[in-house]
Enzyme design. Structure first.
Site, mmCIF file in Angstrom:
data_model
loop_
_atom_site.group_PDB
_atom_site.id
_atom_site.type_symbol
_atom_site.label_atom_id
_atom_site.label_comp_id
_atom_site.label_asym_id
_atom_site.label_seq_id
_atom_site.Cartn_x
_atom_site.Cartn_y
_atom_site.Cartn_z
ATOM 1 N N SER A 1 0.830 -1.191 0.000
ATOM 2 C CA SER A 1 0.000 0.000 0.000
ATOM 3 C C SER A 1 0.876 1.258 0.000
ATOM 4 C CB SER A 1 -0.949 -0.061 1.207
ATOM 5 O OG SER A 1 -1.927 0.939 1.152
ATOM 6 N N HIS B 1 -2.379 -1.211 -4.212
ATOM 7 C CA HIS B 1 -3.839 -1.202 -4.335
ATOM 8 C C HIS B 1 -4.322 0.231 -4.233
ATOM 9 C CE1 HIS B 1 -4.551 -1.863 0.320
ATOM 10 N NE2 HIS B 1 -3.934 -0.753 0.057
#
Length: 199
Positions: A102, A127
């Site tokens: 992330s 993501h």
């Protein structure tokens, strides 16, 4: 207090005249090493930013090594670290040990070009930013607009840092996108997979 807060090792350095005790993170800081080993929140980001600023003030012409083993976390806190990395004069060498997921993956990719590394068994995951909204419809619209702005900002940063087209980044970050160290190398997130400091 978290259990991990109680388990931080102390290093004792001896000279002929005295002994000095350091927590392990302070000792690493003496060698211009910052270790990001937690989920990124405002507290963690403030500590990392302070260390980067301190090391740059100490010697702006020397590299700073940022070791990353983090599941990611708050985008705004992560962007504080990102902006500081871009702002300071010192080159920031990024090294992924364990995982960079992330927002931590964005930081890994944002090290100085040519100085972004991963260890061979590291895992990198991209993501889209996570968020949620509830309340009056107008408030939900405001929050949704901000989440989309942040998503576009992160995708643009990743596109610039990896050399991947923006549309590919948008597609790949639509869901959790896991990569090995070597796949991250091919993707442009890192510049080299390092097996050993001895080589």
């Amino acid at each position: 207090m978290k259990i991990t807060d109680q388990l931080i090792p102390t290093v004792i350095e001896s000279t002929g005249r005295y002994e000095r005790a350091y927590d392990i993170y302070s000792r690493l800081l003496k060698d211009r090493i910052v270790f990001l080993g937690y989920a990124i929140d405002d507290h963690v980001a403030n500590l990392v930013v302070a260390q980067l600023l301190f090391l740059e003030a100490e010697d702006p012409d020397k590299d700073i090594q940022l070791y990353i083993n983090s599941p990611g976390g708050s985008v705004t806190a992560g962007l504080a670290i990102y902006d500081t990395m871009q702002y300071i004069k010192s080159d920031v060498v990024t090294i992924c040990v364990g995982q960079a997921a992330s927002m931590a993956a964005v930081l890994l990719a944002s090290g100085t070009k040519g100085k972004r590394f991963a260890l061979p068994n590291a895992r990198i995951m991209l993501h889209q930013p996570l968020g949620g909204a509830e309340g009056p419809v107008k408030d939900v619209e405001i929050i949704t607009k901000e989440l989309l702005r942040i998503k576009n900002l992160i995708n643009t940063i990743l596109s610039e840092k990896t050399g991947q087209p923006l549309d590919r980044i948008e597609k790949d970050t639509d869901r959790d996108f896991f990569m090995s160290a070597y796949e991250a190398l091919d993707y442009g997130l890192v510049d080299k997979v390092i097996e050993s400091k001895r080589r």
